[in-house]
Design an enzyme around this catalytic site. Structure first.
Site, short mmCIF file in Angstrom:
data_model
loop_
_atom_site.label_atom_id
_atom_site.label_comp_id
_atom_site.label_asym_id
_atom_site.label_seq_id
_atom_site.Cartn_x
_atom_site.Cartn_y
_atom_site.Cartn_z
N ASN A 175 -2.05 -0.02 6.73
CA ASN A 175 -1.46 -1.21 7.35
C ASN A 175 -0.51 -1.94 6.41
OD1 ASN A 175 -3.21 -2.57 5.63
ND2 ASN A 175 -4.59 -3.25 7.24
N LYS A 194 0.81 -1.21 0.00
CA LYS A 194 0.00 0.00 0.00
C LYS A 194 0.85 1.28 0.00
CE LYS A 194 -3.92 -2.19 2.33
NZ LYS A 194 -4.83 -2.10 3.48
N HIS A 217 -2.11 -5.61 1.50
CA HIS A 217 -3.39 -6.26 1.26
C HIS A 217 -3.07 -7.65 0.75
CE1 HIS A 217 -7.32 -7.19 -0.60
NE2 HIS A 217 -6.58 -7.68 -1.59
N TYR A 229 -12.43 -2.13 -4.74
CA TYR A 229 -12.99 -2.20 -3.39
C TYR A 229 -14.51 -2.08 -3.37
CZ TYR A 229 -8.27 -2.00 -1.55
OH TYR A 229 -6.96 -2.29 -1.25
N GLU A 257 -8.98 -10.97 -8.05
CA GLU A 257 -8.08 -9.83 -7.82
C GLU A 257 -6.87 -9.88 -8.75
OE1 GLU A 257 -9.20 -8.80 -3.19
OE2 GLU A 257 -7.33 -9.87 -3.59
#
Length: 141
Positions: A115, A12, A118, A52, A129
């Site tokens: 965080n 990320k 993913h 998302y 994905e």
């Protein structure tokens, strides 16, 4: 021996901003996963909203989209025995405060949203994905 699987991993914007790509990928590779597809991209708002979409009704959706488009990400396909479960174990719990010691999120995450990584949550999700970001010619075992 567990079956060889493929899963999607995203490093990320908080991780790419802090130059953690190598450190994070080292953890995947040391545990037996191979990076068989990888690219650094800047998600558009439209791409992030489509990726998302499952979270569209959740209260964090808009901030997630803003965060994921705030800087470059590294999207990659990881391959190895039990890749989905292994990747999730290496990443740790979504909330870094609840993640086990030595996991990526415990060691590198800034917040529950920022965080660092993913990972797909199932083989079915992984297939969707991976196809979202990669053509078959971009995955090279």
């Amino acid at each position: 021996m567990p079956p060889v699987e493929r899963t999607l991993s995203i490093l990320k914007p908080d991780a790419t901003r802090r130059n953690l790509t190598g450190a994070i990928n080292d953890r995947f590779e040391r545990r037996g996963l191979r990076i068989v597809g990888q690219k650094r991209i800047k998600l558009t708002t439209e791409q992030a909203e489509r990726f998302y979409a499952v979270h569209r009704e959740r209260p964090f959706y808009r901030s997630l989209i803003e965060f994921m488009t705030s800087g470059p990400v590294v999207v990659q396909v990881l391959e190895g025995p039990d890749a989905v479960a292994l990747t999730r174990a290496i990443m740790g719990a979504t909330d870094p405060a609840k993640a086990a010691a030595g996991t990526i999120r415990r060691d590198f995450a800034e917040t529950i949203e920022a965080n660092s990584v993913h990972g797909s949550d199932s083989l079915e999700t992984a297939a969707q994905e991976i196809a979202f970001f990669f053509s078959t010619s971009e995955i090279v075992p």
